[in-house]
Design a protein around this motif. Structure first.
Motif, PDB file in Angstrom:
ATOM      1  N   GLN A  95       1.003  -0.945  -0.436  1.00 15.16           N
ATOM      2  CA  GLN A  95       0.442  -0.149   0.348  1.00 15.16           C
ATOM      3  C   GLN A  95       1.430   1.294  -0.243  1.00 15.16           C
ATOM      4  N   SER A  96       0.323   2.044  -1.186  1.00 15.11           N
ATOM      5  CA  SER A  96       0.875   3.489  -1.021  1.00 15.11           C
ATOM      6  C   SER A  96       1.316   3.949   0.871  1.00 15.11           C
ATOM      7  N   PRO A  97       2.206   4.575   1.262  1.00 18.68           N
ATOM      8  CA  PRO A  97       2.001   5.333   2.609  1.00 18.68           C
ATOM      9  C   PRO A  97       0.825   6.232   2.475  1.00 18.68           C
ATOM     10  N   LYS A  98       0.619   6.641   3.507  1.00 22.61           N
ATOM     11  CA  LYS A  98      -0.628   7.693   3.949  1.00 22.61           C
ATOM     12  C   LYS A  98       0.072   9.108   3.360  1.00 22.61           C
ATOM     13  N   PRO A  99      -0.094  10.007   2.958  1.00 19.24           N
ATOM     14  CA  PRO A  99       0.793  11.461   2.957  1.00 19.24           C
ATOM     15  C   PRO A  99       0.699  12.443   4.489  1.00 19.24           C
ATOM     16  N   ALA A 100       1.919  11.845   4.923  1.00 21.05           N
ATOM     17  CA  ALA A 100       1.228  12.856   6.468  1.00 21.05           C
ATOM     18  C   ALA A 100       0.455  13.747   6.290  1.00 21.05           C
ATOM     19  N   LYS A 101      -0.296  13.952   7.478  1.00 22.72           N
ATOM     20  CA  LYS A 101      -1.465  15.025   7.275  1.00 22.72           C
ATOM     21  C   LYS A 101      -0.353  16.134   7.580  1.00 22.72           C
ATOM     22  N   ALA A 102      -1.110  17.282   6.676  1.00 24.83           N
ATOM     23  CA  ALA A 102      -0.364  18.681   7.803  1.00 24.83           C
ATOM     24  C   ALA A 102      -0.912  18.791   9.490  1.00 24.83           C
ATOM     25  N   PRO A 103      -0.367  19.285   9.862  1.00 22.12           N
ATOM     26  CA  PRO A 103      -1.066  19.210  10.695  1.00 22.12           C
ATOM     27  C   PRO A 103      -1.856  20.322  10.852  1.00 22.12           C
ATOM     28  N   GLU A 104      -2.771  20.966  11.594  1.00 26.18           N
ATOM     29  CA  GLU A 104      -3.596  21.915  11.392  1.00 26.18           C
ATOM     30  C   GLU A 104      -3.342  23.058  11.554  1.00 26.18           C
ATOM     31  N   PRO A 105      -3.536  24.348  10.768  1.00 33.44           N
ATOM     32  CA  PRO A 105      -3.078  25.651  12.187  1.00 33.44           C
ATOM     33  C   PRO A 105      -3.632  25.854  12.663  1.00 33.44           C
ATOM     34  N   PRO A 106      -2.644  26.503  14.178  1.00 32.42           N
ATOM     35  CA  PRO A 106      -3.713  26.411  15.451  1.00 32.42           C
ATOM     36  C   PRO A 106      -4.445  27.505  15.115  1.00 32.42           C
ATOM     37  N   ALA A 107      -5.944  27.141  15.703  1.00 33.64           N
ATOM     38  CA  ALA A 107      -7.337  28.172  15.781  1.00 33.64           C
ATOM     39  C   ALA A 107      -6.294  29.114  16.334  1.00 33.64           C
ATOM     40  N   PRO A 108      -7.005  30.381  15.330  1.00 34.52           N
ATOM     41  CA  PRO A 108      -6.929  31.963  15.797  1.00 34.52           C
ATOM     42  C   PRO A 108      -7.603  31.855  16.766  1.00 34.52           C
ATOM     43  N   GLU A 109      -6.679  33.017  18.545  1.00 34.00           N
ATOM     44  CA  GLU A 109      -7.248  32.814  19.105  1.00 34.00           C
ATOM     45  C   GLU A 109      -8.959  34.116  19.578  1.00 34.00           C
ATOM     46  N   PRO A 110     -10.019  33.406  19.646  1.00 40.33           N
ATOM     47  CA  PRO A 110     -11.270  34.313  19.371  1.00 40.33           C
ATOM     48  C   PRO A 110     -10.935  36.038  20.097  1.00 40.33           C
ATOM     49  N   PRO A 111     -11.567  36.601  19.597  1.00 35.41           N
ATOM     50  CA  PRO A 111     -11.355  38.036  19.952  1.00 35.41           C
ATOM     51  C   PRO A 111     -11.867  38.077  21.115  1.00 35.41           C
ATOM     52  N   PRO A 112     -11.142  38.768  21.790  1.00 36.45           N
ATOM     53  CA  PRO A 112     -12.504  39.270  23.134  1.00 36.45           C
ATOM     54  C   PRO A 112     -13.526  39.186  23.758  1.00 36.45           C
ATOM     55  N   VAL A 113     -14.471  39.189  24.402  1.00 37.57           N
ATOM     56  CA  VAL A 113     -15.961  39.125  24.147  1.00 37.57           C
ATOM     57  C   VAL A 113     -15.943  40.662  25.120  1.00 37.57           C
ATOM     58  N   GLU A 114     -16.434  41.651  24.325  1.00 39.84           N
ATOM     59  CA  GLU A 114     -17.004  42.995  24.688  1.00 39.84           C
ATOM     60  C   GLU A 114     -18.184  43.255  25.528  1.00 39.84           C
ATOM     61  N   ARG A 115     -18.216  42.717  26.673  1.00 37.60           N
ATOM     62  CA  ARG A 115     -19.286  42.893  28.365  1.00 37.60           C
ATOM     63  C   ARG A 115     -18.987  44.586  27.874  1.00 37.60           C
ATOM     64  N   PRO A 116     -20.442  44.918  28.120  1.00 42.76           N
ATOM     65  CA  PRO A 116     -20.833  46.392  28.300  1.00 42.76           C
ATOM     66  C   PRO A 116     -20.427  46.747  29.898  1.00 42.76           C
ATOM     67  N   PRO A 117     -20.208  48.196  29.634  1.00 45.55           N
ATOM     68  CA  PRO A 117     -19.568  48.801  31.227  1.00 45.55           C
ATOM     69  C   PRO A 117     -20.770  48.495  31.834  1.00 45.55           C
ATOM     70  N   ILE A 118     -20.788  48.752  33.091  1.00 40.71           N
ATOM     71  CA  ILE A 118     -22.064  49.378  34.686  1.00 40.71           C
ATOM     72  C   ILE A 118     -21.415  50.749  34.521  1.00 40.71           C
ATOM     73  N   LEU A 119     -22.876  51.765  34.230  1.00 40.50           N
ATOM     74  CA  LEU A 119     -22.476  52.970  34.133  1.00 40.50           C
ATOM     75  C   LEU A 119     -22.894  53.572  34.936  1.00 40.50           C
ATOM     76  N   LEU A 120     -23.878  52.878  35.420  1.00 40.45           N
ATOM     77  CA  LEU A 120     -24.649  53.116  37.528  1.00 40.45           C
ATOM     78  C   LEU A 120     -24.218  52.465  38.129  1.00 40.45           C
ATOM     79  N   ARG A 121     -23.606  52.294  39.067  1.00 37.89           N
ATOM     80  CA  ARG A 121     -23.394  51.433  40.205  1.00 37.89           C
ATOM     81  C   ARG A 121     -24.773  51.533  41.400  1.00 37.89           C
TER      82      ARG A 121
END
Length: 589
Positions: free
Chosen positions: A174-200
């Protein structure tokens, strides 16, 4: 043909034939001169059958074994072109299909094949026989390498013997299976934007039942103070009551408030909690989820930075889906607002029948003390409750309304509402702000043809439910724990409340009044029986009826009446409790 004693050391491997690549032999290229073989046709067919059987052995997933099978089948088909089994095995292997293994002792066909091969390689068998013998040994030596006759194999001439018929060994790998290229690292998710609390901090008011330090329940216009505080754990923003209250209703209210907030702010702030204080008194369970509306209003104020007006009262509960609805205790809250406070009152649309009842109850002044505005959502409530949040048109109408309110302080409201100039101003308010319910009701007060004199059936149901509330504890308590004073006092109080409102209830709803009266009378009768009854054989009788029968009848009728009112009160009705002292005999009152 010479017979030979062969020691067969054949091992059955682990994998079936289809485990490796199979390259079938060329069916047309010459392999050996069939017409020069020193064996007759019957022997050819017999040898073909033996080789076919050996090709059906169970083999390891090894390229050399697959090639040996191709060699065996190439010889078998040429010896007997009519060997259907060999043709089908070759076809199946070419298509990658499994081949049913030989179901008998494989040593039998192996022994026969080795014997014929040994005879063929003898110099006396001629060149044709010798060639065929070596070709058979080429395959058998791979299939059965421990057989002593495998030493007869001539490896140097093997390639030439199979040229153009069976491919070299490399083709079966059997022909050797081509080496699977490593998956590129997943990009870091963008930071979650949370609303500020405007009145305490924020505050509003709403009517609520509260427990004092002695656990006595009172109905108050409760000031609600919101304060945002930090949390150590990364929990999403929610609210908690102070003093602390734990109940399924509070949990449900938190859930509805969070779902509503997430519609506007999908990623709520974390490590923050909104403490909502009710002063020194604790939120009563009787309110159920009434806190959900004011809590949502306060938290929207904190997240938007919109300060709330100090004169606003908000009465509303969050229904599933985020809509506003009246709290289940709406009539009790409204009764308090009739005698306490003034300002701007925000209520949901389904509060209108009870508000309209103020006209039937001859209390139009309610709509001058309270500027009642109908709000269909928290967003609308926030706008109308915020400082400088009135939409265009409402600010001007509120000034007109404030002028009318001042005039009404010194004049009879009923007479004021028929005044032509006053009605002109009221119509102007309604045209600019259709949700201005006070102006709308004052117009109805001044129109005798439209002025109601009876409350709607749904309002009558809520009035009567509130009237018989003192009997709720009696219906749940064992008879032995009830005193005559409590029974008589509660019955009289409920009866007086019923009579107070009975004249405002339509005759067509008289069935509700009749049943409510029967329940209060039954409570009073039970109390008099406790006080004046005769004890017979351990059972107290009153008017020849065992007292437990009165109690059981009160429980049954009370539960049935609540069930009848429930479509209008939204109350969940439990079955009446089993009386602690069941009556064994006597009449049913």
């Amino acid at each position: 043909m010479r017979a030979a004693f062969l020691v067969l050391l054949f091992q059955l491997p682990l994998f079936p034939l289809e485990a490796e690549v199979y390259v079938g032999p060329d069916p047309f290229a010459a392999l050996f001169p069939r017409d020069k073989l020193p064996i007759d046709t019957d022997t050819m067919r017999e040898l073909s059958r033996h080789l076919t059987s050996v090709s059906r052995r169970e083999i390891e997933g090894d390229p050399s074994q697959m090639r040996a099978s191709a060699q065996l089948l190439a010889i078998a088909i040429r010896l007997d072109p009519a060997n259907r089994a060999a043709l089908e095995i070759d076809k199946a292997l070419r298509e990658g299909k499994p081949v049913e293994p030989f179901d008998d002792d494989i040593n039998g066909p192996l022994r026969q094949a080795w014997g014929i091969a040994e005879w063929l390689v003898d110099p006396g068998s001629g060149e044709g026989g010798k060639l065929l013998g070596h070709q058979i040994i080429d395959a058998l030596a791979v299939v059965n390498p421990r057989n002593p006759l495998s030493k007869l194999r001539d490896p140097e001439g093997e390639a030439e013997r199979w040229k153009n018929v069976v491919s070299p060994l490399a083709a079966y790998r059997q022909s050797p299976k081509p080496a699977k290229a490593p998956e590129p690292p997943a990009p870091e998710p963008p930071p979650v934007e949370r609303p500020p609390i405007l009145l305490r901090e924020a505050s509003t008011q709403t009517p609520l039942f509260l427990y004092d330090q002695d656990l006595r329940r009172h109905l108050r216009i409760a000031p609600l103070q919101l304060r945002i505080e930090e949390l150590a754990q990364p929990d999403l923003l929610t609210f908690a009551l102070q003093p602390d209250v734990t109940s399924p209703d509070i949990d449900a209210a938190r859930g509805e408030v969070r779902k509503l907030l997430e519609k506007n702010w999908p990623h709520l702030p974390v490590q923050q909690i909104a403490h909502i204080a009710t002063g020194t008194e604790r939120y009563a369970t009787k309110n159920e989820q009434a806190i959900s509306g004011p809590a949502a209003l306060l938290m929207h104020s904190a997240l938007t930075g919109r300060k709330l007006r100090p004169d606003v009262i908000f009465v509303g509960e969050l229904a599933p889906g985020g809509n506003l609805t009246r709290p289940r205790q709406s009539w009790d809250y409204l009764r308090l607002l009739r005698v306490k406070g003034k300002g701007r009152l925000l209520v949901p649309p389904d509060f209108q029948p009870e508000l309209r009842a103020m006209i039937a109850l001859s209390d139009p002044a309610f709509f001058l003390r309270w500027e009642v505005l109908i709000v269909s959502s928290i967003d609308v409530a926030l706008s109308l409750a915020s400082e400088d949040g009135d939409p265009e048109g409402l600010a001007a109408t509120s000034l007109l309304y404030e002028e009318l309110r001042k005039v009404g302080e010194s004049k009879d409201v009923g007479q004021l509402c028929v005044n032509a100039k006053v009605r002109e101003r009221l119509n102007e308010i309604v045209s600019k702000a259709p949700f201005h319910y006070s102006a709308r009701m004052l117009l109805i007060q001044g129109d005798a043809a439209r002025r109601p004199t009876r409350v709607d059936r749904e309002v009558a149901a809520r009035i009567l439910r509130s009237a018989i509330e003192p009997l709720s504890g009696i219906s749940r308590s064992p008879l032995s724990q009830l005193t005559s004073k409590r029974l008589i006092t509660s019955g009289e109080a409920s009866g007086a409340e019923i009579e107070r409102f009975a004249k405002f209830i339509s005759p067509k709803d008289g069935d509700l009044v009749k049943e409510a009266r029967e329940i209060t009378q039954l409570a009073e009768t039970l109390g008099r029986g406790k006080r004046d009854g005769d004890l017979r054989e351990g059972i107290l009788y009153y008017r020849k009826v065992p007292l437990p029968s009165y109690h059981q009848s009160l429980q049954t009728k009370f539960a049935a009446f609540l069930r009848k009112l429930s479509p209008f009160t939204r109350e969940t009705i439990r079955d009446p409790a089993t009386p602690a002292e069941p009556a064994n005999t006597g009449k049913t009152p």
